[in-house]
Write a protein that holds these residues in place. Structure first.
Motif, PDB file in Angstrom:
ATOM      1  N   GLY B 121     -77.563 -37.939   2.444  1.00 18.98           N
ATOM      2  CA  GLY B 121     -76.242 -37.357   2.187  1.00 18.98           C
ATOM      3  C   GLY B 121     -75.105 -38.311   2.545  1.00 18.98           C
ATOM      4  N   THR B 122     -75.428 -39.370   3.294  1.00 25.50           N
ATOM      5  CA  THR B 122     -74.378 -40.286   3.758  1.00 25.50           C
ATOM      6  C   THR B 122     -73.651 -40.946   2.607  1.00 25.50           C
ATOM      7  N   ARG B 123     -74.412 -41.352   1.584  1.00 24.01           N
ATOM      8  CA  ARG B 123     -73.814 -42.149   0.527  1.00 24.01           C
ATOM      9  C   ARG B 123     -72.649 -41.424  -0.140  1.00 24.01           C
ATOM     10  N   ALA B 124     -72.854 -40.151  -0.494  1.00 23.50           N
ATOM     11  CA  ALA B 124     -71.806 -39.415  -1.204  1.00 23.50           C
ATOM     12  C   ALA B 124     -70.520 -39.393  -0.380  1.00 23.50           C
ATOM     13  N   SER B 125     -70.634 -39.058   0.905  1.00 23.74           N
ATOM     14  CA  SER B 125     -69.441 -38.967   1.740  1.00 23.74           C
ATOM     15  C   SER B 125     -68.728 -40.302   1.836  1.00 23.74           C
ATOM     16  N   ILE B 126     -69.492 -41.367   2.076  1.00 23.55           N
ATOM     17  CA  ILE B 126     -68.876 -42.683   2.258  1.00 23.55           C
ATOM     18  C   ILE B 126     -68.222 -43.142   0.961  1.00 23.55           C
ATOM     19  N   ILE B 127     -68.935 -42.956  -0.167  1.00 25.73           N
ATOM     20  CA  ILE B 127     -68.370 -43.408  -1.444  1.00 25.73           C
ATOM     21  C   ILE B 127     -67.076 -42.672  -1.738  1.00 25.73           C
ATOM     22  N   ILE B 128     -67.091 -41.351  -1.551  1.00 29.18           N
ATOM     23  CA  ILE B 128     -65.875 -40.589  -1.846  1.00 29.18           C
ATOM     24  C   ILE B 128     -64.747 -41.006  -0.904  1.00 29.18           C
ATOM     25  N   GLY B 129     -65.063 -41.142   0.386  1.00 29.92           N
ATOM     26  CA  GLY B 129     -64.028 -41.558   1.340  1.00 29.92           C
ATOM     27  C   GLY B 129     -63.419 -42.894   0.961  1.00 29.92           C
ATOM     28  N   LEU B 130     -64.261 -43.873   0.634  1.00 28.49           N
ATOM     29  CA  LEU B 130     -63.752 -45.211   0.309  1.00 28.49           C
ATOM     30  C   LEU B 130     -62.970 -45.199  -1.000  1.00 28.49           C
ATOM     31  N   THR B 131     -63.503 -44.490  -2.019  1.00 20.32           N
ATOM     32  CA  THR B 131     -62.816 -44.483  -3.313  1.00 20.32           C
ATOM     33  C   THR B 131     -61.432 -43.861  -3.186  1.00 20.32           C
ATOM     34  N   VAL B 132     -61.371 -42.688  -2.545  1.00 22.63           N
ATOM     35  CA  VAL B 132     -60.069 -42.030  -2.412  1.00 22.63           C
ATOM     36  C   VAL B 132     -59.106 -42.947  -1.678  1.00 22.63           C
ATOM     37  N   THR B 133     -59.568 -43.539  -0.586  1.00 24.22           N
ATOM     38  CA  THR B 133     -58.678 -44.403   0.192  1.00 24.22           C
ATOM     39  C   THR B 133     -58.194 -45.575  -0.650  1.00 24.22           C
ATOM     40  N   ALA B 134     -59.097 -46.167  -1.439  1.00 24.71           N
ATOM     41  CA  ALA B 134     -58.692 -47.317  -2.248  1.00 24.71           C
ATOM     42  C   ALA B 134     -57.606 -46.911  -3.253  1.00 24.71           C
ATOM     43  N   LEU B 178     -60.559 -28.931  -9.235  1.00 25.95           N
ATOM     44  CA  LEU B 178     -62.007 -29.093  -9.351  1.00 25.95           C
ATOM     45  C   LEU B 178     -62.692 -27.907 -10.015  1.00 25.95           C
ATOM     46  N   VAL B 179     -62.090 -26.733  -9.878  1.00 23.68           N
ATOM     47  CA  VAL B 179     -62.762 -25.546 -10.377  1.00 23.68           C
ATOM     48  C   VAL B 179     -62.887 -25.610 -11.906  1.00 23.68           C
ATOM     49  N   ARG B 184     -69.295 -31.755 -11.175  1.00 27.05           N
ATOM     50  CA  ARG B 184     -68.375 -32.438 -10.273  1.00 27.05           C
ATOM     51  C   ARG B 184     -69.094 -33.554  -9.550  1.00 27.05           C
ATOM     52  N   GLY B 185     -68.948 -34.753 -10.080  1.00 27.86           N
ATOM     53  CA  GLY B 185     -69.552 -35.916  -9.429  1.00 27.86           C
ATOM     54  C   GLY B 185     -68.595 -36.504  -8.417  1.00 27.86           C
ATOM     55  N   PRO B 186     -69.065 -37.534  -7.694  1.00 24.92           N
ATOM     56  CA  PRO B 186     -68.203 -38.163  -6.684  1.00 24.92           C
ATOM     57  C   PRO B 186     -66.890 -38.687  -7.266  1.00 24.92           C
ATOM     58  N   MET B 187     -66.897 -39.198  -8.499  1.00 30.54           N
ATOM     59  CA  MET B 187     -65.666 -39.763  -9.060  1.00 30.54           C
ATOM     60  C   MET B 187     -64.626 -38.685  -9.317  1.00 30.54           C
ATOM     61  N   VAL B 188     -65.077 -37.553  -9.875  1.00 29.40           N
ATOM     62  CA  VAL B 188     -64.139 -36.465 -10.151  1.00 29.40           C
ATOM     63  C   VAL B 188     -63.519 -35.961  -8.852  1.00 29.40           C
ATOM     64  N   ASP B 271     -76.040 -29.032  -5.649  1.00 26.36           N
ATOM     65  CA  ASP B 271     -77.413 -29.418  -5.945  1.00 26.36           C
ATOM     66  C   ASP B 271     -77.505 -29.918  -7.374  1.00 26.36           C
ATOM     67  N   PRO B 272     -78.256 -30.934  -7.674  1.00 28.64           N
ATOM     68  CA  PRO B 272     -79.194 -31.645  -6.813  1.00 28.64           C
ATOM     69  C   PRO B 272     -78.559 -32.747  -5.950  1.00 28.64           C
ATOM     70  N   ALA B 273     -77.248 -32.934  -6.036  1.00 25.27           N
ATOM     71  CA  ALA B 273     -76.632 -33.938  -5.173  1.00 25.27           C
ATOM     72  C   ALA B 273     -76.835 -33.536  -3.712  1.00 25.27           C
ATOM     73  N   VAL B 274     -77.059 -34.516  -2.848  1.00 25.33           N
ATOM     74  CA  VAL B 274     -77.255 -34.231  -1.427  1.00 25.33           C
ATOM     75  C   VAL B 274     -75.933 -34.494  -0.716  1.00 25.33           C
ATOM     76  N   SER B 275     -75.371 -33.478  -0.073  1.00 27.89           N
ATOM     77  CA  SER B 275     -74.117 -33.699   0.649  1.00 27.89           C
ATOM     78  C   SER B 275     -74.135 -32.896   1.939  1.00 27.89           C
ATOM     79  N   TRP B 276     -73.480 -33.449   2.961  1.00 26.86           N
ATOM     80  CA  TRP B 276     -73.473 -32.779   4.255  1.00 26.86           C
ATOM     81  C   TRP B 276     -72.786 -31.419   4.172  1.00 26.86           C
ATOM     82  N   GLY B 277     -71.656 -31.363   3.446  1.00 24.27           N
ATOM     83  CA  GLY B 277     -70.924 -30.100   3.336  1.00 24.27           C
ATOM     84  C   GLY B 277     -71.792 -29.014   2.723  1.00 24.27           C
TER      85      GLY B 277
END
Lengths: 309, 324
Positions: B121-134, B178-179, B184-188, B271-277
């Motif tokens: 689940g780490t990857r999704a959180s980190i990617i979203i955090g970094l992308t938004v920040t960028a 989002l609704v 809803r992928g990480p990019m969206v 699901d099937p994406a793995v995320s901590w939330g």
């Protein structure tokens, strides 16, 4: 002062129009047709749909719909739910009291604990107490609200039995204490840290040395001179925070089963009840704008430098 | 923030724009810093401070660890986060001595290894955090710099635009966007958060640029005939960027928290994406019989957010000359 008020009021107009337009577009640019959805799996009569859309004004071009919406707002009409025909303002007024009570209690906790801890930490910057307060507030900021919510629920309600796990009667203040603690945790941490920085900075100001030099007691110098100057940025933040608390209520109200604005907007979102979502979000934007305005005015009263700038 | 949790970070915003650092006597640290007689720059000064700071070292280590987990989850576990075995593993309690094995942190109600899930689940959180920040960093800095430098009607228009976006509650606005998406992928999700999040950076950048542009070296550059672009890129930007970097770092933690909140509410990754939330939401149903399903993703999530906040705090203190 009068000119300042007028200028701030005029500035609010484009912001309000812009923000509502954005929310309106977000909601109505969506795929999915709320009128067609009323028929569900049954066969659809196109003529009936067209008639219903014309009735609701949904056949008009988007800009015209938005204009109608704005005109309705001026008359206190926040729109109508498509499925039930219930005015959205009804939904808001029936859900508002619970949220208001919850927000008020959370706000009280934020102010008392946040400012209190912040002043203690700021006066003892670098000390043990300061470092402990910094660490605890950092924890509050980094643990998401929904996690804090479940931890409190398990610990205080299930294990210790001090509170009910969910709110049965939102008019009872005692049942709202636990959710309010959860809701306020993030703001409390921010306020404590902001107050700390501000107090620590002002403690070294010249006027503090003067106050002590002319023979004031430490207590008086802090409570009259230091506090008045340090709390100005805190007041600004607290004002903006009321809006955040109301929006943050979505998560907290869900965990503790409070029937407030947050639950209402969450339900509307999951059923894609566009009119309700836009109505409630518009209401929140209004609250936010009015509160920011009040805070700015208060700010001008507290700090004459702003008024004449 | 948010709501959650996303809100402006007031403390970081009070950080004043960079002043040229006060020259520190060089003989104190003979082993580091530039040649004697030359004052150290603000950044090398800050770096000098940071290297000795435990909170910075701890957070940097944690961030490095999370980045490694996000990039190479296979290094940490062989178990699949999606394979469940209901007959054997339904809600099995953690085996805390079986380090790094699939049963280490127990199983969830579908018999999936919690350890494998929090690693993947780490990857999704980190990617979203970094992308938004960028996105937020580039967009917010640009708008803030233009508004602060040119002032006048440019500032008026841009500031009203910023106010408009600020008027929309962060989390609620993201939910409204989002609704409408079925997938809803990480990019969206990143875009939805960025659209509402850039205003904080813009405000900080604007304030910072307004302070810097009055500095003597900017006047000097202008009187030497430097063009607007050159002044902005070579003089204003490097000197005004420090508070923005700090705010962005702290905001990164906030975006990760916001993503988790959205996924928890069922409007983020599903699901099937793995995320901590999403896992925390799943764990709340069995909280009284199997609290580990909720606890471990929560710890992982909080530790990540904490690491970025601590890093931002440490960097802010190191960059703020007032605290010296």
């Amino acid at each position: 002062m009068g000119r300042y008020v007028v200028r701030r009021l005029l500035q609010m107009i484009p912001v309000f129009i812009g923000a509502t337009l954005l929310v309106f577009l977000m909601m109505y640019a969506l795929p999915g047709d709320p009128v067609r959805a009323l028929w569900g799996e049954r066969s659809v009569d196109e003529a009936q749909i067209a008639a219903m859309k014309a009735d609701l004004g949904l056949d008009l071009p988007l800009w015209h719909q938005y204009l109608n919406y704005l005109l309705g707002l001026l008359q206190g009409d926040f729109g109508t739910q498509i499925a039930s025909g219930r005015p959205v303002i009804d939904v808001i007024t029936s859900a508002l009291p619970a949220t208001l009570r919850l927000t008020a209690l959370a706000f009280l906790i934020t102010v008392v604990l946040g400012v209190g801890l912040g002043v203690i930490a700021g006066l003892r910057r670098g000390g043990k107490t300061d470092r402990m307060i910094l660490f605890v507030t950092l924890l509050f900021i980094s643990v998401p609200v929904f996690v804090i919510g479940y931890l409190y629920q398990v610990f205080f309600a299930h294990n210790l039995g001090w509170a009910r796990p969910t709110v049965q009667d939102p008019t009872a203040w005692s049942q709202l204490i636990l959710p309010a603690m959860v809701l306020s945790s993030l703001s409390l941490a921010y306020v404590a840290r902001l107050t700390r920085t501000s107090v620590a900075e002002n403690k070294r100001a010249d006027y503090m040395r003067t106050a002590r030099a002319k023979g004031l007691t430490g207590r008086r110098a802090v409570s009259v001179h230091l506090m008045r100057n340090s709390l100005i940025p805190v007041v600004t933040f607290l004002g903006v925070d009321i809006g955040n608390l109301m929006a943050g209520a979505i998560v907290t109200e869900g965990i503790f089963n409070v029937n407030g604005i947050g639950s209402a907007v969450y339900r509307a979102l999951s059923y894609r009840e566009g009119a309700t979502v836009v109505g409630i979000v518009t209401f929140m934007i209004l609250v936010y704008l009015v509160v920011t305005l009040l805070v700015d005015l208060l700010y001008a009263v507290l700090d004459p430098r702003i008024r004449y700038a | 923030m948010p709501d959650v949790p996303m809100k402006a970070t007031p403390e970081a915003a009070t950080l004043k724009a960079t002043q040229p650092a006060v020259p520190v006597p060089v003989d104190e640290q003979p082993d580091s810093g530039p040649a004697p007689g030359k004052p150290r720059s603000l950044w090398s000064d800050a770096w000098h401070d940071l290297r000795r700071k435990p909170s910075f070292l701890i957070s940097a280590g944690l961030i490095l660890l999370f980045l490694t987990i996000a990039a190479f989850p296979g290094l940490f576990t062989d178990a699949s986060p999606r394979d469940g075995d209901l007959t054997q593993f339904y809600l099995q309690q953690p085996q805390l001595t079986h380090f790094f094995s699939p049963e280490w942190l127990g199983y969830d109600a579908q018999g999936r290894s919690i350890y494998a899930r929090i690693i993947h689940g780490t990857r999704a959180s980190i990617i979203i955090g970094l992308t938004v920040t960028a996105i937020v960093f580039v967009l917010g800095s640009l708008v803030g710099m233009l508004a602060g430098y040119f002032g006048g009607w440019v500032d008026t228009v841009l500031s009203r635009v910023v106010d408009t976006f600020m008027g929309i509650p962060f989390l609620l606005g993201a939910m409204v966007i989002l609704v409408s998406f079925d997938v809803r992928g990480p990019m969206v999700i990143s875009l939805a958060l960025a659209v509402l999040g850039w205003t904080t950076i813009a405000r900080v950048m604007r304030g910072s640029v307004i302070q810097v542009k009055q500095a003597d070296y900017v006047q000097a550059a202008r009187s030497l005939g430097a063009g607007t672009t050159r002044i902005l890129m070579r003089h204003i930007l490097p000197n005004a960027i420090a508070p923005v970097i700090v705010v962005a770092m702290i905001a990164l933690g906030g975006y990760i928290s916001a993503e988790a909140t959205l996924s928890y509410l069922g409007i983020g990754l599903a699901d099937p994406a793995v995320s901590w939330g999403g896992d925390i939401n799943f764990g709340k149903d069995s909280i009284r019989v199997a609290s580990h399903v909720l606890i471990f993703p929560s710890i992982m999530l909080s530790a990540t957010i904490l690491a970025f906040l601590m890093m931002g705090d440490a960097v802010r203190d190191a960059l703020d000359p007032k605290l010296r």
